[in-house]
Design an enzyme around this catalytic site. Sequence first.
Site: not given
Ligand code: PGA
Ligand code: ZN
Length: 422
Positions: A40, A153, A162, A203, A240, A286, A313, A338, A366, A389
């Site tokens: 995502s 996911h 999440e 995840e 999230d 998030e 994010d 990230k 992650h 995370k």
């Molecule tokens: P992604 O998901 O690694 O698929 O972007 C993690 C997140 O959105 O925080």
């Molecule tokens: Zn996110």
Amino acid sequence: VITSVSALEILDSRGNPTVRVFVETDSGTRVSASVPSGASTGENEAIELRDKDNSRYNGKGVLDAVNNVNRIIAPAITGQPVSEQVHIDRIMKKLDGTENKSNLGANAILGVSMAVARAGAESAGLPLYRYLGGNTARRIPVPAMNIINGGEHADNNVDFQEFMAVPIGAPSFREGLRSIAETFHRLKTLLKNRNLATGVGDEGGFAPDLENNEAAMDIIMEAIEQAGYKPGKDISISLDSAASSFSPDLTSKYELKWSGEGKMNSDEMISLCRDWIKKYPIVSWEDPLAENDWNGFRKLTEKVGQSIDIVGDDIFVTNTKYIAKGIKEKTANSVLIKLNQIGTVTEAIDAVQMCREAGWRYFISHRSGETEDTFLADFAVAMGGGQLKTGSASRSERIAKYNRLLEIEMELGAMRCIIGRK
Ligand code: PGA
Ligand code: ZN
């Protein structure tokens, strides 16, 4: 000094190709680092270079990125002192020459950047967290364990991506990890008893079909209690939504799968968030809104930002350009960090630094596609904690990071991070 840099196409936790980089120095150091990959992703993330050759891995091969490391980056940084992280990251940025690293690929550049950091630590005889964080780096982040997966996911009907359990009351990382792992196991029993699926998502959290998004919260509350913990006191919840993934225009329209929730505008989504925040012990949320819904983000932060973290994010993509705008406009109060969204270790540290200076929190993360590399655990300790995370209590690419943090805690007798705004 660096004597050799080379790359290899390996597989991530979804079985898709990613980049591993090897760095050698004249002192005999030989290390590697592996790059994660998101599903995502935000529109403004640094570009992950894929070959688009449909005869290999459905076009997802990374041989071009590997070649860019071997043929372009390696000659440019060979001979540089390995401790010159900032300088080396700058050389790569310049070599690439684009704003989003689309030329050489953020996957190529980040792999080298991480491997150089690890080689620097090794050459200095220091653990990576100390090399990157200095002698006083001894805060362990609070883990947010993603125990129910939805959105992009998983193939279930849960829209929010999440649902994470956060051990806010634990006296140590080790005890906190135990409490959320026990909650994960209790959740499995609860799902099984109700004939709900116990297979896991990308995840490692469970991915059952549920009545609606709120049912995910309710069953997690039950699991926390049945595991012997008090929701809101021992264990709280982080969410999230990854709201861009169910917003067709990325700004104002939200299309949830549920007849009750259904189609919503930004204000309705904000009011859903506020209802949940009143009803459940939520400490951070998030991407509650889509990545171009800056206005919605600001409104929600104004309403609830005193009591919980509103984490950006996809809206900030670990990029100081967007974070600075967010700070100025009070768009949120926390940033998801990230490494591969921005593409170098140096720039990820710049993003953390900007958060610190503004009194914002940061959440080290992650990606949904990961490898067995534990770089992230050391990086989180080096950055002085915050939240982390790194997935659920299943799937070894997630567990590897938790296990590395247990080692660091043992080594340091480390301090635990405190979270929560109340
Ligand atoms: P992604 O998901 O690694 O698929 O972007 C993690 C997140 O959105 O925080
Ligand atoms: Zn996110």
